[in-house]
Design a protein around this motif. Sequence first.
Motif, PDB file in Angstrom:
ATOM      1  N   ASN A  82      12.542  -5.128  72.019  1.00 15.41           N
ATOM      2  CA  ASN A  82      12.015  -3.812  71.674  1.00 15.41           C
ATOM      3  C   ASN A  82      12.299  -2.797  72.771  1.00 15.41           C
ATOM      4  OD1 ASN A  82      10.377  -5.785  70.024  1.00 15.41           O
ATOM      5  ND2 ASN A  82       9.592  -3.869  69.208  1.00 15.41           N
ATOM      6  N   LYS A 118       9.061  -9.204  71.636  1.00 12.99           N
ATOM      7  CA  LYS A 118       8.003  -9.364  70.644  1.00 12.99           C
ATOM      8  C   LYS A 118       8.159 -10.768  70.057  1.00 12.99           C
ATOM      9  CE  LYS A 118       6.496  -6.611  66.579  1.00 12.99           C
ATOM     10  NZ  LYS A 118       5.492  -5.613  66.979  1.00 12.99           N
ATOM     11  N   GLU A 144      11.544   1.980  62.974  1.00 14.92           N
ATOM     12  CA  GLU A 144      12.641   1.867  63.922  1.00 14.92           C
ATOM     13  C   GLU A 144      13.907   1.354  63.228  1.00 14.92           C
ATOM     14  OE1 GLU A 144      11.609  -0.074  67.547  1.00 14.92           O
ATOM     15  OE2 GLU A 144       9.475   0.432  67.395  1.00 14.92           O
ATOM     16  N   ALA A 146      16.603  -1.311  63.186  1.00 12.62           N
ATOM     17  CA  ALA A 146      16.721  -2.672  63.702  1.00 12.62           C
ATOM     18  C   ALA A 146      18.191  -3.081  63.708  1.00 12.62           C
ATOM     19  CB  ALA A 146      15.914  -3.643  62.848  1.00 12.62           C
ATOM     20  N   ASP A 173       7.453  -1.721  63.506  1.00 10.28           N
ATOM     21  CA  ASP A 173       6.732  -2.305  64.637  1.00 10.28           C
ATOM     22  C   ASP A 173       5.275  -1.880  64.541  1.00 10.28           C
ATOM     23  OD1 ASP A 173       5.930  -3.295  67.089  1.00 10.28           O
ATOM     24  OD2 ASP A 173       6.827  -1.671  68.251  1.00 10.28           O
ATOM     25  N   THR A 175       1.535  -1.912  66.102  1.00 12.15           N
ATOM     26  CA  THR A 175       1.075  -1.929  67.489  1.00 12.15           C
ATOM     27  C   THR A 175      -0.440  -1.797  67.570  1.00 12.15           C
ATOM     28  OG1 THR A 175       3.124  -0.876  68.219  1.00 12.15           O
ATOM     29  CG2 THR A 175       1.253  -0.731  69.703  1.00 12.15           C
ATOM     30  N   LYS A 186       1.730  -6.338  70.496  1.00 10.69           N
ATOM     31  CA  LYS A 186       2.633  -6.126  69.373  1.00 10.69           C
ATOM     32  C   LYS A 186       3.086  -7.424  68.697  1.00 10.69           C
ATOM     33  CE  LYS A 186       4.698  -1.834  71.220  1.00 10.69           C
ATOM     34  NZ  LYS A 186       4.951  -0.998  70.036  1.00 10.69           N
ATOM     35  N   ALA A 192       5.644  -7.483  62.880  1.00 13.81           N
ATOM     36  CA  ALA A 192       7.056  -7.102  62.935  1.00 13.81           C
ATOM     37  C   ALA A 192       7.628  -7.253  61.532  1.00 13.81           C
ATOM     38  CB  ALA A 192       7.833  -7.978  63.914  1.00 13.81           C
ATOM     39  N   PHE A 253      14.837  -3.866  68.070  1.00  9.54           N
ATOM     40  CA  PHE A 253      14.139  -2.714  67.507  1.00  9.54           C
ATOM     41  C   PHE A 253      14.341  -1.573  68.495  1.00  9.54           C
ATOM     42  CE2 PHE A 253      10.718  -4.413  64.372  1.00  9.54           C
ATOM     43  CZ  PHE A 253      11.642  -5.285  63.813  1.00  9.54           C
TER      44      PHE A 253
END
Length: 288
Positions: A82, A118, A144, A146, A173, A175, A186, A192, A253
């Motif tokens: 990440n 992660k 995001e 990926a 993601d 959080t 995370k 995820a 990510f």
Amino acid sequence: MKICRFNGNRLGVLVGDGVLDVTPALAAIPLQHWPLAQGDPLILHFDTVLERVRELLPEAPRLALDRLALDSPVANPGKIVNAPINYRAHIDETSQDAAIAHGRDMTRSIWDWGLFLKASSALIGPSEQIRLRFPDRRNDHEVELAVVIGRRCHQVSREEALNYVAGYAIGLDITIRGPELQSFRKSPDTYAVCGPWLATRDEIPDPGVLDLRLWVNNELRQSANTRQLIYDVPRLIEYASSFYTLHPGDLIFTGTPEGVGPLLPGDRVDAEIAQIGRFSIQVADRYV
């Protein structure tokens, strides 16, 4: 080509509003013996599988996309890398929001923070549900781009970096806000999300010009373009591979833009990236 995994490890190719079932192509993955090779088996043998996919396409049965349960396009990434605060506007909003910053100096950028990992056990596809934890704490969404690594790379240059990519997907993601390290906050199960499929590298010649958006219950929360990344995709691959070896199926990510915000039980999240696609995922109706 857009490759999806669905209904418990079946393999498909997206064509319009349908999916061609090419699951027999998975037979091209050789039986592995212990110790296992590092990397996701599908991505380790991706070129061979795609050759078989092309042979199967003319006679492949067509399925309705809206009746399929889409899994993460990569089943077994060795690691999920990440990139923190990789958009300038996200740095600005983080610096101004104490609920995100938690006393940290958030005026710094990715070159100060580095990358973080992660847990791969957090990974799910869009057909599953996000199961939020800790009702007394804020759980945020972060859309995001990926990147799926296609072959082993270590200390690769920025100029060569995209040659090591198998394809791209949408990453989400989740959080938990708080004082702990990012990898800890995370990594709960379901935090995820990757999907809805893998768009192969040839589908996206330039990952640095992609619009990305996220909605919660039809409210637009995040909207940006990957041209605003501080470290673009080639630089992220160069940076990550300077610290550790990336293996086939590893996910990167790439960071989230501004507009992050809390999720609550029962919410529906829609995430979209141009040239890749869009998925919807449900947040479970109670905390776990």
